[in-house]
Write an enzyme that holds these catalytic residues in place. Structure first.
Site, short mmCIF file in Angstrom:
data_model
loop_
_atom_site.label_atom_id
_atom_site.label_comp_id
_atom_site.label_asym_id
_atom_site.label_seq_id
_atom_site.Cartn_x
_atom_site.Cartn_y
_atom_site.Cartn_z
N ASP A 193 0.92 -1.13 0.08
CA ASP A 193 -0.01 -0.17 0.06
C ASP A 193 0.87 1.33 -0.04
O ASP A 193 0.60 2.01 0.67
CB ASP A 193 -1.02 0.14 1.42
CG ASP A 193 -1.85 -1.13 1.53
OD1 ASP A 193 -2.07 -1.80 0.42
OD2 ASP A 193 -1.72 -1.51 2.67
N GLU A 359 -10.80 -0.55 -3.68
CA GLU A 359 -10.31 0.11 -2.42
C GLU A 359 -9.30 1.02 -2.96
O GLU A 359 -9.20 1.12 -4.37
CB GLU A 359 -9.82 -0.88 -1.46
CG GLU A 359 -8.71 -1.74 -2.27
CD GLU A 359 -8.40 -2.75 -1.07
OE1 GLU A 359 -8.86 -2.97 0.28
OE2 GLU A 359 -7.48 -3.68 -1.45
#
Length: 469
Positions: A193, A359
């Protein structure tokens, strides 16, 4: 990432159902900076020409020379990474992706399960070695034991104040027998991420610390670079345990923006007990490398306040100085931030979920066009990928353009997603940072961060991003 999480306490190590106290570190444990990360080989000080190797997944010593086979050289090469159980210690990852760990005090090579037991078994803290330039490796969860060669095998033995033991447990880190030949991962170890940005001509990378079962990592680190190749590790910048009252685990997907002469870190967090749902927070610092402090003492966005899961924050600042906060898993939301960067008008929240959105929202602007990007699928799935849409404003409306980043099985690249984008200052050169399954033995909790070029076609669409090793 909607799975239950478990935290590693600051002063205890969770092993199965038991709680094992972590004893104080020996007095000769060295500062973390004494071991360089990256590819290394380990040579015992009292057996020159022999090196730590793995054979049949057992740790042992073997001779290695320039004439040795490629396999022997590979078996004697390890990547030194930030400790799986503690960022101030180290773990050793073989070229096949497995880690050195002790089990029943025998040192062996195994895949990272992400459990607290495995992380502790695979983490070693450096102590002064028996000769100048050498180190002794102390077990993280058994600090009275050290990595030691005995009959050419590697064991975790009780520390002994003898010359023989000190020599048997001392190693020199040497140039790797199998040098790194690929550019990725850009930072050694398990991270995911990544948020990449540029402050005052220097690049900064803020990833999720990976390698934890249920993604339960408790802290964030920061890295910086002038060339996107050589990165400086600035250590932990926010630790949920001592620094955040309402969260102690699930330190996911940070994003950092500079404004008002300060730096704001937006982050996700969960708690081991009570409200276990993920919530969004904001922390502030005078420096891009922290330390950051929780700006509110409470979540900025509470769990359940809006549809979907409150994770994956991202901030985009438009040319007029207005900043917008994006977030969400399952549903995408956006809201203009107030000038203080730590509050907003709840009535101004808009839902902008696009087809395929899962997401990791990311927004950029180029030549007057706004680009809304996101990840599709599940981060545990090799088909995890990045898609995008374009629109006339930070709020949309959005027109989906398609997938621009996906797996490349011919190179063993899987699970390419949760990206961020940065433009080289003063140019039209763009780079994309993203995570993938660690090559070669990664999975949804053993991921690594890499960077590739991102280009635009003449019509303003994003060209397909080609993942590379």
């Amino acid at each position: 990432m909607n799975r239950p999480a478990r935290a590693l306490a600051v002063t205890t190590l969770v092993v199965s159902a038991a709680i094992l106290p972590v004893a104080p570190a020996p007095a000769d444990v060295l500062p973390a900076a004494t071991i360089p990360t990256g590819a290394q080989s380990l040579e015992p000080v009292n057996l020159p020409g022999w090196f730590v190797q793995h054979s049949d997944r057992l740790g042992r010593l073997g001779t290695v020379t320039s004439g040795s086979s490629a396999q022997a050289k590979s078996d004697a090469t390890f990547t030194v990474v930030s400790g799986l159980a503690s960022p101030s210690c180290y773990s050793f990852q073989a070229t096949n992706g497995l880690f050195l760990r002790h089990r029943d005090y025998r040192v062996r090579l195994e895949g990272n399960t992400g459990t607290a037991e495995f992380r502790g078994d695979a983490t070693f803290c450096p102590a002064t070695g028996s000769v100048t330039g050498s180190v002794s490796l102390v077990s993280f969860n058994f600090p009275n034991r050290r990595l030691r060669h005995r009959n050419l095998e590697l064991w975790l033995d009780p520390n002994q104040d003898t010359a023989e033991f000190r020599a048997d447990s001392s190693f020199r880190l040497t140039a790797p027998w199998t040098p790194k030949t690929t550019k990725g991962p850009v930072i050694p170890g398990l991270f995911a991420d990544p948020h990449i940005t540029n402050f005052n001509g220097r690049y900064y990378l803020y990833p999720t610390t990976d390698g934890y079962a249920s993604w339960s990592a408790p802290h964030y680190k920061a890295f910086s670079s002038t060339d996107l190749v050589n990165w400086t590790d600035h250590g932990v910048i926010l630790n949920h345990g001592p620094d955040v009252s309402w969260a102690d685990n699930s330190a996911w997907a940070p994003a950092v923006v500079a404004k008002n002469g300060r730096h704001y870190l937006y982050f996700s967090g969960g708690a081991a007990s009570g409200n276990t749902a993920k919530q969004l927070g904001v922390a502030v610092s005078d420096s891009p490398t922290g330390p950051f402090r929780d700006a509110l003492g409470t979540p900025l966005i509470r769990a359940g306040a809006y549809s979907g899961q409150a994770i994956d924050p991202m901030v985009f600042t438009d040319d007029n100085g207005q900043s917008y906060l994006y977030w969400g898993n399952g549903a995408a939301h956006v809201v203009p931030l107030n000038p203080d960067m730590i509050s907003f008008n709840p009535a101004a929240v808009r839902t902008i979920t696009t087809s395929g959105f899962r997401e990791a929202a990311f927004v950029l602007k180029r030549n007057g066009t706004y680009y809304f990007m996101w990840s599709e699928g599940d981060t545990r799935d090799e088909n995890y990928q990045v898609a995008y849409a374009t629109g006339p404003s930070p709020l949309g409306p959005w027109t989906k353009r398609g997938v621009v980043l996906q797996k490349r099985l011919s190179l063993g690249i899987k699970g390419t997603g949760h990206h961020s984008v940065v433009k080289a200052p003063g140019t039209d050169t763009w780079h994309v940072a993203y995570h993938r399954f660690a090559v070669p033995a990664g999975n949804g909790t053993n991921r690594e961060v890499t960077i590739d070029r991102m280009a635009f076609d003449a019509d303003g669409t994003i060209a397909t991003i080609v993942p590379t090793l």
